[in-house]
Design an enzyme around this catalytic site. Sequence first.
Site, PDB file in Angstrom:
ATOM      1  N   GLY A  33       4.907  -6.379  10.000  1.00  0.00           N
ATOM      2  CA  GLY A  33       4.922  -7.781   9.565  1.00  0.00           C
ATOM      3  C   GLY A  33       6.268  -8.431   9.830  1.00  0.00           C
ATOM      4  O   GLY A  33       7.169  -7.845  10.450  1.00  0.00           O
ATOM      5  N   PHE A  34       6.404  -9.639   9.340  1.00  0.00           N
ATOM      6  CA  PHE A  34       7.625 -10.429   9.544  1.00  0.00           C
ATOM      7  C   PHE A  34       8.847  -9.703   8.964  1.00  0.00           C
ATOM      8  O   PHE A  34       9.749  -9.277   9.718  1.00  0.00           O
ATOM      9  CB  PHE A  34       7.396 -11.814   8.920  1.00  0.00           C
ATOM     10  CG  PHE A  34       8.641 -12.554   8.557  1.00  0.00           C
ATOM     11  CD1 PHE A  34       9.653 -12.755   9.487  1.00  0.00           C
ATOM     12  CD2 PHE A  34       8.795 -13.069   7.273  1.00  0.00           C
ATOM     13  CE1 PHE A  34      10.811 -13.453   9.140  1.00  0.00           C
ATOM     14  CE2 PHE A  34       9.938 -13.768   6.918  1.00  0.00           C
ATOM     15  CZ  PHE A  34      10.957 -13.948   7.848  1.00  0.00           C
ATOM     16  N   VAL A  35       8.910  -9.500   7.673  1.00  0.00           N
ATOM     17  CA  VAL A  35      10.081  -8.852   7.059  1.00  0.00           C
ATOM     18  C   VAL A  35      10.141  -7.381   7.452  1.00  0.00           C
ATOM     19  O   VAL A  35      11.204  -6.854   7.803  1.00  0.00           O
ATOM     20  CB  VAL A  35      10.047  -8.980   5.515  1.00  0.00           C
ATOM     21  CG1 VAL A  35      11.209  -8.210   4.890  1.00  0.00           C
ATOM     22  CG2 VAL A  35      10.084 -10.441   5.082  1.00  0.00           C
ATOM     23  N   ASN A  56      -1.930  -2.070   8.690  1.00  0.00           N
ATOM     24  CA  ASN A  56      -3.323  -2.266   9.132  1.00  0.00           C
ATOM     25  C   ASN A  56      -3.449  -3.461  10.071  1.00  0.00           C
ATOM     26  O   ASN A  56      -4.557  -3.826  10.466  1.00  0.00           O
ATOM     27  CB  ASN A  56      -4.266  -2.429   7.926  1.00  0.00           C
ATOM     28  CG  ASN A  56      -4.051  -3.741   7.184  1.00  0.00           C
ATOM     29  OD1 ASN A  56      -3.091  -4.456   7.459  1.00  0.00           O
ATOM     30  ND2 ASN A  56      -4.925  -4.042   6.252  1.00  0.00           N
ATOM     31  N   ASP A  95      -4.667   1.523   6.433  1.00  0.00           N
ATOM     32  CA  ASP A  95      -4.772   0.576   5.313  1.00  0.00           C
ATOM     33  C   ASP A  95      -4.321   1.301   4.040  1.00  0.00           C
ATOM     34  O   ASP A  95      -4.872   2.356   3.698  1.00  0.00           O
ATOM     35  CB  ASP A  95      -6.227   0.105   5.181  1.00  0.00           C
ATOM     36  CG  ASP A  95      -6.335  -1.087   4.250  1.00  0.00           C
ATOM     37  OD1 ASP A  95      -5.745  -1.042   3.144  1.00  0.00           O
ATOM     38  OD2 ASP A  95      -6.991  -2.079   4.618  1.00  0.00           O
ATOM     39  N   VAL A  96      -3.338   0.714   3.355  1.00  0.00           N
ATOM     40  CA  VAL A  96      -2.750   1.425   2.196  1.00  0.00           C
ATOM     41  C   VAL A  96      -3.690   1.492   1.003  1.00  0.00           C
ATOM     42  O   VAL A  96      -3.352   2.153   0.008  1.00  0.00           O
ATOM     43  CB  VAL A  96      -1.390   0.809   1.766  1.00  0.00           C
ATOM     44  CG1 VAL A  96      -0.344   0.969   2.853  1.00  0.00           C
ATOM     45  CG2 VAL A  96      -1.536  -0.639   1.313  1.00  0.00           C
ATOM     46  N   TYR A 139      -2.956 -12.405  -5.593  1.00  0.00           N
ATOM     47  CA  TYR A 139      -1.621 -12.019  -5.125  1.00  0.00           C
ATOM     48  C   TYR A 139      -0.691 -11.818  -6.316  1.00  0.00           C
ATOM     49  O   TYR A 139      -0.071 -10.763  -6.467  1.00  0.00           O
ATOM     50  CB  TYR A 139      -1.100 -13.106  -4.195  1.00  0.00           C
ATOM     51  CG  TYR A 139       0.246 -12.839  -3.564  1.00  0.00           C
ATOM     52  CD1 TYR A 139       0.367 -11.975  -2.474  1.00  0.00           C
ATOM     53  CD2 TYR A 139       1.397 -13.462  -4.037  1.00  0.00           C
ATOM     54  CE1 TYR A 139       1.600 -11.744  -1.874  1.00  0.00           C
ATOM     55  CE2 TYR A 139       2.632 -13.239  -3.443  1.00  0.00           C
ATOM     56  CZ  TYR A 139       2.733 -12.382  -2.362  1.00  0.00           C
ATOM     57  OH  TYR A 139       3.962 -12.157  -1.778  1.00  0.00           O
ATOM     58  N   TYR A 161       5.341   5.080 -13.171  1.00  0.00           N
ATOM     59  CA  TYR A 161       5.610   6.292 -12.382  1.00  0.00           C
ATOM     60  C   TYR A 161       7.053   6.753 -12.582  1.00  0.00           C
ATOM     61  O   TYR A 161       7.339   7.950 -12.529  1.00  0.00           O
ATOM     62  CB  TYR A 161       5.324   6.064 -10.889  1.00  0.00           C
ATOM     63  CG  TYR A 161       3.912   6.439 -10.493  1.00  0.00           C
ATOM     64  CD1 TYR A 161       2.815   5.770 -11.027  1.00  0.00           C
ATOM     65  CD2 TYR A 161       3.668   7.476  -9.592  1.00  0.00           C
ATOM     66  CE1 TYR A 161       1.519   6.114 -10.676  1.00  0.00           C
ATOM     67  CE2 TYR A 161       2.368   7.831  -9.224  1.00  0.00           C
ATOM     68  CZ  TYR A 161       1.309   7.142  -9.772  1.00  0.00           C
ATOM     69  OH  TYR A 161       0.020   7.504  -9.423  1.00  0.00           O
ATOM     70  N   THR A 165      11.230 -16.330   2.037  1.00  0.00           N
ATOM     71  CA  THR A 165      12.092 -15.856   3.121  1.00  0.00           C
ATOM     72  C   THR A 165      11.518 -16.324   4.457  1.00  0.00           C
ATOM     73  O   THR A 165      10.296 -16.393   4.622  1.00  0.00           O
ATOM     74  CB  THR A 165      12.183 -14.319   3.048  1.00  0.00           C
ATOM     75  OG1 THR A 165      12.756 -13.972   1.783  1.00  0.00           O
ATOM     76  CG2 THR A 165      13.052 -13.755   4.166  1.00  0.00           C
TER      77      THR A 165
HETATM   78  P1  NAD Z   1       3.611 -10.456   6.460  1.00  0.00           P
HETATM   79  O1  NAD Z   1       2.218 -10.923   6.172  1.00  0.00           O
HETATM   80  O2  NAD Z   1       4.242 -10.860   7.737  1.00  0.00           O
HETATM   81  O3  NAD Z   1       3.695  -8.862   6.389  1.00  0.00           O
HETATM   82  C1  NAD Z   1       2.846  -8.077   5.600  1.00  0.00           C
HETATM   83  C2  NAD Z   1       2.491  -6.834   6.406  1.00  0.00           C
HETATM   84  O4  NAD Z   1       1.650  -5.989   5.596  1.00  0.00           O
HETATM   85  C3  NAD Z   1       1.693  -7.168   7.667  1.00  0.00           C
HETATM   86  O5  NAD Z   1       2.191  -6.430   8.757  1.00  0.00           O
HETATM   87  C4  NAD Z   1       0.269  -6.758   7.305  1.00  0.00           C
HETATM   88  O6  NAD Z   1      -0.493  -6.424   8.441  1.00  0.00           O
HETATM   89  C5  NAD Z   1       0.534  -5.584   6.385  1.00  0.00           C
HETATM   90  N1  NAD Z   1      -0.590  -5.303   5.452  1.00  0.00           N
HETATM   91  C6  NAD Z   1      -1.249  -6.196   4.674  1.00  0.00           C
HETATM   92  N2  NAD Z   1      -2.181  -5.555   3.957  1.00  0.00           N
HETATM   93  C7  NAD Z   1      -2.104  -4.241   4.296  1.00  0.00           C
HETATM   94  C8  NAD Z   1      -2.828  -3.089   3.917  1.00  0.00           C
HETATM   95  N3  NAD Z   1      -3.830  -3.152   3.017  1.00  0.00           N
HETATM   96  N4  NAD Z   1      -2.500  -1.900   4.483  1.00  0.00           N
HETATM   97  C9  NAD Z   1      -1.498  -1.830   5.401  1.00  0.00           C
HETATM   98  N5  NAD Z   1      -0.780  -2.882   5.804  1.00  0.00           N
HETATM   99  C10 NAD Z   1      -1.083  -4.077   5.243  1.00  0.00           C
HETATM  100  O7  NAD Z   1       4.488 -10.908   5.211  1.00  0.00           O
HETATM  101  P2  NAD Z   1       6.072 -10.790   4.974  1.00  0.00           P
HETATM  102  O8  NAD Z   1       6.587 -12.148   4.775  1.00  0.00           O
HETATM  103  O9  NAD Z   1       6.686  -9.919   5.988  1.00  0.00           O
HETATM  104  O10 NAD Z   1       6.098 -10.065   3.555  1.00  0.00           O
HETATM  105  C11 NAD Z   1       6.387  -8.682   3.442  1.00  0.00           C
HETATM  106  C12 NAD Z   1       6.289  -8.294   1.969  1.00  0.00           C
HETATM  107  O11 NAD Z   1       7.259  -9.021   1.214  1.00  0.00           O
HETATM  108  C13 NAD Z   1       4.926  -8.566   1.330  1.00  0.00           C
HETATM  109  O12 NAD Z   1       4.606  -7.517   0.458  1.00  0.00           O
HETATM  110  C14 NAD Z   1       5.165  -9.827   0.543  1.00  0.00           C
HETATM  111  O13 NAD Z   1       4.313  -9.918  -0.582  1.00  0.00           O
HETATM  112  C15 NAD Z   1       6.626  -9.690   0.148  1.00  0.00           C
HETATM  113  N6  NAD Z   1       7.225 -11.003  -0.065  1.00  0.00           N
HETATM  114  C16 NAD Z   1       7.554 -11.775   1.020  1.00  0.00           C
HETATM  115  C17 NAD Z   1       8.080 -13.040   0.807  1.00  0.00           C
HETATM  116  C18 NAD Z   1       8.466 -13.938   1.955  1.00  0.00           C
HETATM  117  O14 NAD Z   1       8.813 -15.097   1.714  1.00  0.00           O
HETATM  118  N7  NAD Z   1       8.448 -13.493   3.189  1.00  0.00           N
HETATM  119  C19 NAD Z   1       8.288 -13.513  -0.500  1.00  0.00           C
HETATM  120  C20 NAD Z   1       7.927 -12.693  -1.563  1.00  0.00           C
HETATM  121  C21 NAD Z   1       7.400 -11.435  -1.332  1.00  0.00           C
END
Ligand code: NAD
Length: 345
Positions: free
Chosen positions: A33-35, A55, A79-80, A168, A182, A198
């Site tokens: 994903g992005f982060v 996934n 898929d987690v 969410y 845990y 972010t």
């Molecule tokens: P994103 O959607 O780009 O990345 C999420 C990643 O998780 C994706 O690669 C997606 O394919 C994967 N994913 C989703 N469901 C899955 C599953 N069931 N099994 C395996 N992989 C799965 O989002 P992001 O912005 O990179 O966010 C990353 C994390 O940081 C997330 O958990 C998000 O909730 C958290 N977060 C991000 C922000 C933000 O502003 N970017 C803010 C708060 C929290």
Amino acid sequence: MAGEIVKMGAVDRRRASGSNNRIKRIVIAGGAGFVGSHLCDRLHAQGHHILCVDNLETGRMSNINHLVGDARFEFRLHDVINPLIVEGPVDEIYNLACAASPPKYQIDPVHTFKTSILGALNLLDLARDKGARILQASTSEVYGDPEISPQPENYRGSVNTVGPRSCYDEGKRGAETLFHDYNDRYGVVTKIARIFNTYGPRMNPEDGRVVSNFVVQALSGRDITIYGTGEQTRSFCYVDDLVTGLIALMASPAEMTDPVNLGNPGEFTMQELARIVLDKTRSKSALVYRDLPVDDPRQRRPDITRARDRLGWEPTVPLMQGLDPTIAYFAAELRRNTKEPVRAS
Ligand code: NAD
Ligand code: UDP
């Protein structure tokens, strides 16, 4: 195993100490994903072995293709919500697996909820079995539509349990509870990062979040869609700052299990953000107003006192600076993927 107290032994604790600089094997769930992809890059560059698990629901192989084929990088399509079996040692686990964009996580709310709850359980079980540290990517959404600003970690939030964002918000809240339990019951070294909005390169142009929407709309000359009056606020953190904070939190003392806000306190209305993006892209796009989504938080700003005091962390990239590489990235993406006119590079 339910109710049974299994404390980790001394060897496991040493392995989970995280305080030394040795090469580690690190699982990054959501790493495409992005982060997550930026986190893969940073930890890989530090010499660690990365197992990226995703996934590809919202992640993209293009975010990590440059690492695929490297001896210290492994990708697993998984898929987690299902248990994760890993051969060999694991030192650290980052759980970033979960779509973060409201329109994306609302497509299948039941799967989103399962991702947070079952995903946390499965990864916590892996951490317990391997004696690994584990970090949860939690969110400012645990504060819901906050009644106080800025939001410190001891604010318990104002969250709707039965709305479109609940899958969410409540999933992430439940995951925090599992991390707490845990640690308390099994001695797993857990970390909870409450991440605020972010942005940066590698966001999906079709992601639906505000920074990607506004920049893509401005670059392609389409109307900028402001939801509601645009007076609601958000605080935007550049992705490099967030990654630094996540790694610092993972390395913090084992007993530091309290949630920690990670975000940039600079607060902007969506009107202000739209004007800044228009200015930076030199776009003539018009501002148009659309319905405010249900339960859209009115304000959001992190109190980062805890991160400053305990991690020595604070963001270094203001929005006005971080938008430049972000806009350049989206301009390049648009040039590659569309034939629409692109205004800035
Ligand atoms: P994103 O959607 O780009 O990345 C999420 C990643 O998780 C994706 O690669 C997606 O394919 C994967 N994913 C989703 N469901 C899955 C599953 N069931 N099994 C395996 N992989 C799965 O989002 P992001 O912005 O990179 O966010 C990353 C994390 O940081 C997330 O958990 C998000 O909730 C958290 N977060 C991000 C922000 C933000 O502003 N970017 C803010 C708060 C929290
Ligand atoms: N938003 C907007 N126009 C868009 C997308 C989002 O005005 O095209 C608003 C949205 O209503 C919210 C803010 O921008 O008030 C941030 O939305 P985002 O989806 O990025 O994140 P979140 O609401 O989860 O903080």
